[in-house]
Design a protein around this motif. Sequence first.
Motif, PDB file in Angstrom:
ATOM      1  N   GLU A 133     -12.295  -4.542  -9.345  1.00  0.00           N
ATOM      2  CA  GLU A 133     -12.075  -3.145  -8.973  1.00  0.00           C
ATOM      3  C   GLU A 133     -10.670  -2.665  -9.328  1.00  0.00           C
ATOM      4  N   GLU A 134      -9.685  -3.545  -9.168  1.00  0.00           N
ATOM      5  CA  GLU A 134      -8.323  -3.064  -9.311  1.00  0.00           C
ATOM      6  C   GLU A 134      -7.589  -3.605 -10.532  1.00  0.00           C
ATOM      7  N   ARG A 135      -8.296  -4.327 -11.417  1.00  0.00           N
ATOM      8  CA  ARG A 135      -7.577  -4.891 -12.565  1.00  0.00           C
ATOM      9  C   ARG A 135      -7.529  -3.904 -13.729  1.00  0.00           C
ATOM     10  N   GLY A 176      -6.049  -0.745   0.208  1.00  0.00           N
ATOM     11  CA  GLY A 176      -7.126  -1.492  -0.446  1.00  0.00           C
ATOM     12  C   GLY A 176      -7.682  -2.634   0.397  1.00  0.00           C
ATOM     13  N   HIS A 177      -8.985  -2.861   0.245  1.00  0.00           N
ATOM     14  CA  HIS A 177      -9.699  -3.998   0.862  1.00  0.00           C
ATOM     15  C   HIS A 177      -9.772  -3.899   2.389  1.00  0.00           C
ATOM     16  N   GLN A 178     -10.246  -4.981   2.997  1.00  0.00           N
ATOM     17  CA  GLN A 178     -10.426  -5.058   4.452  1.00  0.00           C
ATOM     18  C   GLN A 178     -10.565  -6.533   4.804  1.00  0.00           C
ATOM     19  N   PRO A 211      -3.081 -12.168   3.058  1.00  0.00           N
ATOM     20  CA  PRO A 211      -4.131 -11.462   2.319  1.00  0.00           C
ATOM     21  C   PRO A 211      -3.674 -10.070   1.882  1.00  0.00           C
ATOM     22  N   GLU A 212      -4.223  -9.641   0.747  1.00  0.00           N
ATOM     23  CA  GLU A 212      -3.864  -8.334   0.179  1.00  0.00           C
ATOM     24  C   GLU A 212      -4.102  -7.200   1.177  1.00  0.00           C
ATOM     25  N   TYR A 213      -5.247  -7.249   1.913  1.00  0.00           N
ATOM     26  CA  TYR A 213      -5.591  -6.133   2.807  1.00  0.00           C
ATOM     27  C   TYR A 213      -4.539  -5.883   3.881  1.00  0.00           C
ATOM     28  N   ILE A 265      -3.877   1.956  -2.481  1.00  0.00           N
ATOM     29  CA  ILE A 265      -2.818   0.941  -2.589  1.00  0.00           C
ATOM     30  C   ILE A 265      -3.429  -0.454  -2.751  1.00  0.00           C
ATOM     31  N   HIS A 266      -2.985  -1.163  -3.778  1.00  0.00           N
ATOM     32  CA  HIS A 266      -3.446  -2.536  -4.027  1.00  0.00           C
ATOM     33  C   HIS A 266      -2.290  -3.410  -4.489  1.00  0.00           C
ATOM     34  N   HIS A 267      -2.552  -4.731  -4.517  1.00  0.00           N
ATOM     35  CA  HIS A 267      -1.616  -5.676  -5.130  1.00  0.00           C
ATOM     36  C   HIS A 267      -2.424  -6.509  -6.102  1.00  0.00           C
ATOM     37  N   ASN A 268      -1.791  -6.876  -7.211  1.00  0.00           N
ATOM     38  CA  ASN A 268      -2.503  -7.567  -8.269  1.00  0.00           C
ATOM     39  C   ASN A 268      -2.563  -9.072  -8.029  1.00  0.00           C
TER      40      ASN A 268
HETATM   41 ZN   LIG Z   1      -6.972  -5.087  -4.689  1.00  0.00          ZN
END
Ligand SMILES: [Zn+2]
Length: 375
Positions: A133-135, A176-178, A211-213, A265-268
């Motif tokens: 989804e985020e790449r 982003g995410h949960q 975790p990213e979330y 907002i996300h992190h790679n």
């Molecule tokens: Zn992400």
Amino acid sequence: MERCRSRRQGRRRLILFAALCLLVLFGLMAFQALAFSQTRVPRCTEKDIEEAKSLASSAKLKISIAKEVFSETHPEGTVVSQEPAGGSRVRKGSLVKVVVSKGPRPIKVEPVALEAGKDMSPETVSETTSTPEERPSTPVLSTPVAPPPSTDSTSTGTSVTTPPTAGGKVVCIDPGHQARANLGREPIGPGSSQTKEKCRGGATGVSSGTPEYKLTLEIGLKLRALLEKKGITVVMTRETNDVDISNIERAEIANEAGAHLFVRIHHNGSSNLSLGGACTLYPADGSWTAPIYASSRRAAQLIQRELVKSTGLKNNSIFARSDITGFNWSKVPAVLTEIGFLSNPEEDRLLNTGEFQDKAAQGLFNGIVEYLNET
Ligand SMILES: [Zn+2]
């Protein structure tokens, strides 16, 4: 007679033996000369050009830069490919031709006036479904940028949802995410037969295990505080980690809020632990997102620029994407920022500090405010 013949035979044998010895000697000398004139080509790919030069010099070879190319996968100054291949044997003094990375394609942010109706879709967009989804997938061509469109129409005349909250501006933040991924599937766009997971599990800090979330929410809440202090109305897609909200539902929250901007907002993350930096994604000029394409792209440029300035992260550019569910269902301008790589030990460490999170939130805030001031 007998003695005379045997003496002659003895002399002949001696000459034959001497000739044989000479032959063997010449053979050995030729072999040695050949062996000493050859060398093994060092493996230069993935190495810094300076390191490649030093390796080549040790192997008595010369390096020649055949070409410099933009690359999303190889940092600036890294060898992308070489000819001949590492490990092959060549004569000493031979030339090894290498292709060197110029880093990611740069973004141009200076607005340049374009004629109305002129094609503003220079991107080639990947339709791959295997991309997370985020790449990022396809780099954006560095072309002149259109002036920001007004809120009610793009330069192509397609209508955009006008936010109902007249006066104040509304920003929808989507951390982003949960806590628990939802691998159920949903169509990637209205009426699409192609589906993707409702909400994938994100990346995890390579050293911290965070975790990213958790990080996306922490930065999202910091960003909300900054925006609200400025008098901007903020709608969050989530305020806790224990939720179950699909990417379609996230877009619909932004739509219903009539957001002027939907900020995700996300992190790679990558299997290559040395990759680092920030990038920002925006919807491609496709059938679902054409009405929000130009404004989203403008927001992505400003947010990416300010994010990099504020955090000091490497600028990995902006990317148009046609395969992101949360974009394809959005009727309001949308961006998705990838703030650093959780797979990079140093960026993982930084992302876990309040100080760095503040810088990230400030960068996002600066870009958002600049965008809102233009609309
Ligand atoms: Zn992400």
